[in-house]
Design a protein around this motif. Structure first.
Motif, PDB file in Angstrom:
ATOM      1  N   MET A 121      21.167   5.765  10.695  1.00  0.00           N
ATOM      2  CA  MET A 121      21.029   6.419  11.985  1.00  0.00           C
ATOM      3  C   MET A 121      20.371   7.794  11.855  1.00  0.00           C
ATOM      4  SD  MET A 121      22.030   4.443  14.447  1.00  0.00           S
ATOM      5  CE  MET A 121      22.373   5.491  15.828  1.00  0.00           C
ATOM      6  N   SER A 122      19.785   8.074  10.697  1.00  0.00           N
ATOM      7  CA  SER A 122      19.106   9.366  10.510  1.00  0.00           C
ATOM      8  C   SER A 122      17.756   9.160   9.845  1.00  0.00           C
ATOM      9  CB  SER A 122      19.969  10.293   9.653  1.00  0.00           C
ATOM     10  OG  SER A 122      21.133  10.668  10.338  1.00  0.00           O
ATOM     11  N   LEU A 123      16.907   8.338  10.454  1.00  0.00           N
ATOM     12  CA  LEU A 123      15.569   8.156   9.904  1.00  0.00           C
ATOM     13  C   LEU A 123      14.809   9.466  10.026  1.00  0.00           C
ATOM     14  CD1 LEU A 123      14.900   4.672  11.491  1.00  0.00           C
ATOM     15  CD2 LEU A 123      15.194   5.146   9.048  1.00  0.00           C
ATOM     16  N   PRO A 124      14.189   9.914   8.934  1.00  0.00           N
ATOM     17  CA  PRO A 124      13.578  11.246   8.943  1.00  0.00           C
ATOM     18  C   PRO A 124      12.243  11.299   9.685  1.00  0.00           C
ATOM     19  CG  PRO A 124      13.226  10.186   6.832  1.00  0.00           C
ATOM     20  CD  PRO A 124      14.110   9.265   7.634  1.00  0.00           C
ATOM     21  N   VAL A 125      12.098  12.315  10.516  1.00  0.00           N
ATOM     22  CA  VAL A 125      10.820  12.640  11.160  1.00  0.00           C
ATOM     23  C   VAL A 125      10.599  14.135  11.028  1.00  0.00           C
ATOM     24  CG1 VAL A 125      10.848  10.705  12.795  1.00  0.00           C
ATOM     25  CG2 VAL A 125      11.868  12.868  13.465  1.00  0.00           C
ATOM     26  N   ALA A 126       9.341  14.531  10.914  1.00  0.00           N
ATOM     27  CA  ALA A 126       9.039  15.961  10.792  1.00  0.00           C
ATOM     28  C   ALA A 126       9.160  16.666  12.135  1.00  0.00           C
ATOM     29  CB  ALA A 126       7.631  16.151  10.217  1.00  0.00           C
ATOM     30  N   ASP A 127       8.790  15.966  13.218  1.00  0.00           N
ATOM     31  CA  ASP A 127       8.774  16.577  14.547  1.00  0.00           C
ATOM     32  C   ASP A 127       9.279  15.541  15.555  1.00  0.00           C
ATOM     33  OD1 ASP A 127       8.115  17.552  17.102  1.00  0.00           O
ATOM     34  OD2 ASP A 127       6.249  18.469  16.395  1.00  0.00           O
ATOM     35  N   LEU A 128      10.519  15.686  15.965  1.00  0.00           N
ATOM     36  CA  LEU A 128      11.144  14.725  16.874  1.00  0.00           C
ATOM     37  C   LEU A 128      10.363  14.601  18.184  1.00  0.00           C
ATOM     38  CD1 LEU A 128      13.565  12.821  17.404  1.00  0.00           C
ATOM     39  CD2 LEU A 128      14.705  14.788  18.450  1.00  0.00           C
ATOM     40  N   ALA A 129       9.998  15.719  18.777  1.00  0.00           N
ATOM     41  CA  ALA A 129       9.288  15.689  20.061  1.00  0.00           C
ATOM     42  C   ALA A 129       7.965  14.940  19.949  1.00  0.00           C
ATOM     43  CB  ALA A 129       9.065  17.104  20.577  1.00  0.00           C
ATOM     44  N   ALA A 130       7.274  15.089  18.836  1.00  0.00           N
ATOM     45  CA  ALA A 130       6.001  14.397  18.639  1.00  0.00           C
ATOM     46  C   ALA A 130       6.211  12.909  18.356  1.00  0.00           C
ATOM     47  CB  ALA A 130       5.223  15.045  17.497  1.00  0.00           C
ATOM     48  N   ALA A 131       7.336  12.549  17.743  1.00  0.00           N
ATOM     49  CA  ALA A 131       7.605  11.157  17.373  1.00  0.00           C
ATOM     50  C   ALA A 131       8.046  10.304  18.557  1.00  0.00           C
ATOM     51  CB  ALA A 131       8.669  11.106  16.279  1.00  0.00           C
ATOM     52  N   LEU A 132       8.817  10.860  19.459  1.00  0.00           N
ATOM     53  CA  LEU A 132       9.438  10.072  20.533  1.00  0.00           C
ATOM     54  C   LEU A 132       8.481   9.271  21.412  1.00  0.00           C
ATOM     55  CD1 LEU A 132      12.391  12.354  21.665  1.00  0.00           C
ATOM     56  CD2 LEU A 132      12.505  10.217  20.361  1.00  0.00           C
ATOM     57  N   SER A 179       9.542  10.716   5.598  1.00  0.00           N
ATOM     58  CA  SER A 179       9.440   9.535   6.456  1.00  0.00           C
ATOM     59  C   SER A 179       8.589   8.439   5.827  1.00  0.00           C
ATOM     60  CB  SER A 179       8.879   9.909   7.826  1.00  0.00           C
ATOM     61  OG  SER A 179       7.603  10.483   7.697  1.00  0.00           O
ATOM     62  N   THR A 180       7.663   8.785   4.933  1.00  0.00           N
ATOM     63  CA  THR A 180       6.827   7.760   4.307  1.00  0.00           C
ATOM     64  C   THR A 180       7.603   6.933   3.291  1.00  0.00           C
ATOM     65  OG1 THR A 180       6.007   9.208   2.543  1.00  0.00           O
ATOM     66  CG2 THR A 180       4.759   9.172   4.620  1.00  0.00           C
ATOM     67  N   GLN A 181       8.823   7.330   2.993  1.00  0.00           N
ATOM     68  CA  GLN A 181       9.656   6.609   2.038  1.00  0.00           C
ATOM     69  C   GLN A 181      10.846   5.942   2.714  1.00  0.00           C
ATOM     70  OE1 GLN A 181       8.721   6.321  -1.263  1.00  0.00           O
ATOM     71  NE2 GLN A 181       6.890   7.287  -0.416  1.00  0.00           N
ATOM     72  N   ASP A 182      10.784   5.771   4.041  1.00  0.00           N
ATOM     73  CA  ASP A 182      11.935   5.233   4.764  1.00  0.00           C
ATOM     74  C   ASP A 182      11.475   4.307   5.877  1.00  0.00           C
ATOM     75  OD1 ASP A 182      14.636   4.917   5.400  1.00  0.00           O
ATOM     76  OD2 ASP A 182      15.018   7.074   5.359  1.00  0.00           O
TER      77      ASP A 182
END
Length: 117
Positions: A1-12, A52-55
């Motif tokens: 439940m904690s997949l890594p993203v650098a920028d949540l707002a940009a990912a959503l 994130s590239t490893q998950d």
């Protein structure tokens, strides 16, 4: 439940627009994050410093062709020829992968009927 993203707002936007998830909740502690839901599935994204590239994660689905068509209609830039067949344990799966703009990799697979060899 904690997949890594650098920028949540940009990912959503990708998760909401292309993959059809909706934001169920947000948090700012201990990291900025969000829980997303679609159908019976929930995933969590978090600005937790991970790579994130490893998950990523796997989704076992029914109606893989329809799901792929939905993603394409929603703007996914991927060709139909990118379906594959994989054996995992004693099961055969028809699959495709999606790499989100944030680098997370998702496996979508539909179990195929058992075949006697």
């Amino acid at each position: 439940m904690s997949l890594p993203v650098a920028d949540l707002a940009a990912a959503l936007p990708f998760y909401e627009t292309v993959l059809g998830f909706r934001v169920l909740s947000r948090t700012d502690t201990p990291h900025r994050g969000a829980v997303l839901g679609r159908d019976e599935v929930q995933i969590g994204l978090a600005e937790n410093g991970g790579d994130s590239t490893q998950d990523g994660c796997a989704f076992h689905v029914k109606g893989l062709d329809a799901l792929f068509a939905e993603f394409k209609a929603n703007g996914l830039q991927k060709e139909l020829s990118e379906f594959d067949t994989e054996r995992r344990g004693d099961a055969v799966w028809k699959v495709f992968y999606v790499v989100a703009p944030d680098g997370l990799c998702y496996w979508f697979g539909e179990r195929q009927p058992d075949v006697c060899v």
